[in-house]
Design an enzyme around this catalytic site. Sequence first.
Site, PDB file in Angstrom:
ATOM      1  N   ALA A 149      12.800   6.752  -2.051  1.00 18.90           N
ATOM      2  CA  ALA A 149      13.597   5.958  -3.118  1.00 18.90           C
ATOM      3  C   ALA A 149      12.423   4.662  -3.699  1.00 18.90           C
ATOM      4  CB  ALA A 149      14.671   5.316  -2.563  1.00 18.90           C
ATOM      5  N   SER A 150      11.803   4.250  -2.497  1.00 20.78           N
ATOM      6  CA  SER A 150      10.729   2.979  -2.620  1.00 20.78           C
ATOM      7  C   SER A 150       9.715   3.688  -3.527  1.00 20.78           C
ATOM      8  CB  SER A 150      10.316   2.526  -1.190  1.00 20.78           C
ATOM      9  OG  SER A 150       9.132   3.489  -0.803  1.00 20.78           O
ATOM     10  N   LYS A 151       9.054   4.828  -3.364  1.00 20.64           N
ATOM     11  CA  LYS A 151       7.973   5.709  -4.347  1.00 20.64           C
ATOM     12  C   LYS A 151       8.628   5.644  -5.599  1.00 20.64           C
ATOM     13  CE  LYS A 151       4.553   4.532  -1.482  1.00 20.64           C
ATOM     14  NZ  LYS A 151       3.688   3.725  -1.795  1.00 20.64           N
ATOM     15  N   TYR A 172      11.905   6.228   2.278  1.00 19.48           N
ATOM     16  CA  TYR A 172      10.617   5.906   1.636  1.00 19.48           C
ATOM     17  C   TYR A 172      10.516   6.751   0.203  1.00 19.48           C
ATOM     18  CZ  TYR A 172       5.485   6.958   1.433  1.00 19.48           C
ATOM     19  OH  TYR A 172       4.360   6.896   0.843  1.00 19.48           O
ATOM     20  N   SER A 213       4.088   8.344  -4.667  1.00 14.92           N
ATOM     21  CA  SER A 213       4.149   9.455  -3.752  1.00 14.92           C
ATOM     22  C   SER A 213       4.696  10.760  -4.051  1.00 14.92           C
ATOM     23  CB  SER A 213       4.688   8.988  -2.251  1.00 14.92           C
ATOM     24  OG  SER A 213       4.962  10.170  -1.289  1.00 14.92           O
ATOM     25  N   ILE A 222      -3.278  12.963   1.340  1.00 14.27           N
ATOM     26  CA  ILE A 222      -4.519  12.623   1.922  1.00 14.27           C
ATOM     27  C   ILE A 222      -4.460  12.287   3.619  1.00 14.27           C
ATOM     28  CG2 ILE A 222      -6.341  10.888   1.745  1.00 14.27           C
ATOM     29  CD1 ILE A 222      -6.423  12.834  -0.710  1.00 14.27           C
ATOM     30  N   VAL A 281       1.759  -8.559   1.161  1.00 10.62           N
ATOM     31  CA  VAL A 281       2.102  -8.169  -0.358  1.00 10.62           C
ATOM     32  C   VAL A 281       3.563  -8.470  -0.589  1.00 10.62           C
ATOM     33  CG1 VAL A 281      -0.061  -6.662  -0.761  1.00 10.62           C
ATOM     34  CG2 VAL A 281       2.279  -5.843   0.149  1.00 10.62           C
TER      35      VAL A 281
END
Length: 256
Positions: free
Chosen positions: A155-157, A153, A140, A185, A64
């Site tokens: 920042a990416s979300k 992570y 997230s 989860i 992706v």
Amino acid sequence: MALSGKKIIVTGCAQGIGAAALRAFVREGAEVFAMDIDPEAGSATVDDANASGPGTAHFIACDVGDRAPVNAAFDAAVAKMGSLDVLAHIAGVHRHAPTHDVPDDLLAWILNVNVSGTIYTNGAAYKHMPNGGAIINFGSESGLTAEINNAVYGASKAAVHTWTRSVAREWGKRGIRVNAVLPYIVTPMYERFREALSPEDLAAHDKATAEQIPLGGKFGDADTDLAPVLVFLAGEGSRFITGQLIPVDGGLISVR
């Protein structure tokens, strides 16, 4: 069956949430093209879903984080299915890193898969949804809160959240609804995180989890707690819902 006749693409199908989504969509009668960077594991999840039916699933390998293969994979999927109603973009990566010295390769990897991957797959889906559809992205709670050694992570979300809300506003005129799920989860990624903790840190983590999650005091299950939400967002019952960040977290975000 809630999704009978629906044509769906799922990314990140090889394990965890992606595999649970694939099973649920096929169980509800959809035709699904499942994509993953791991052809062996991805094909195995497709075989499992097809064994149960009553919908059908196909597999195609796809990274992706690379625009050209994404476009080619989506074109091939739609050529086979005839149309596209839903994209569940679940593929993503995570790794903790000290914020004072983030390695360049780690930074590029997380941003490429989580941010560019969302933009590439959503754009590819848009081209095949001339009469509307549904896109389900994955954010997230890390994109909403401050966490130690998890800023890249997060920042990416956060970028996924902003992208989701922005294109929901823009693409709504075309009848495309775009939402993001924020899951808490149990996944293979989470299991690896637990395995890396010392006994003391694991005990502290479990204690904090029990205190912070009102419903059950633990992470949810992909099949029983999350998959039904994804079926709802893919179906006609959510036809007037867009631009939302939807926590599926047992109440975690509400008490932080």
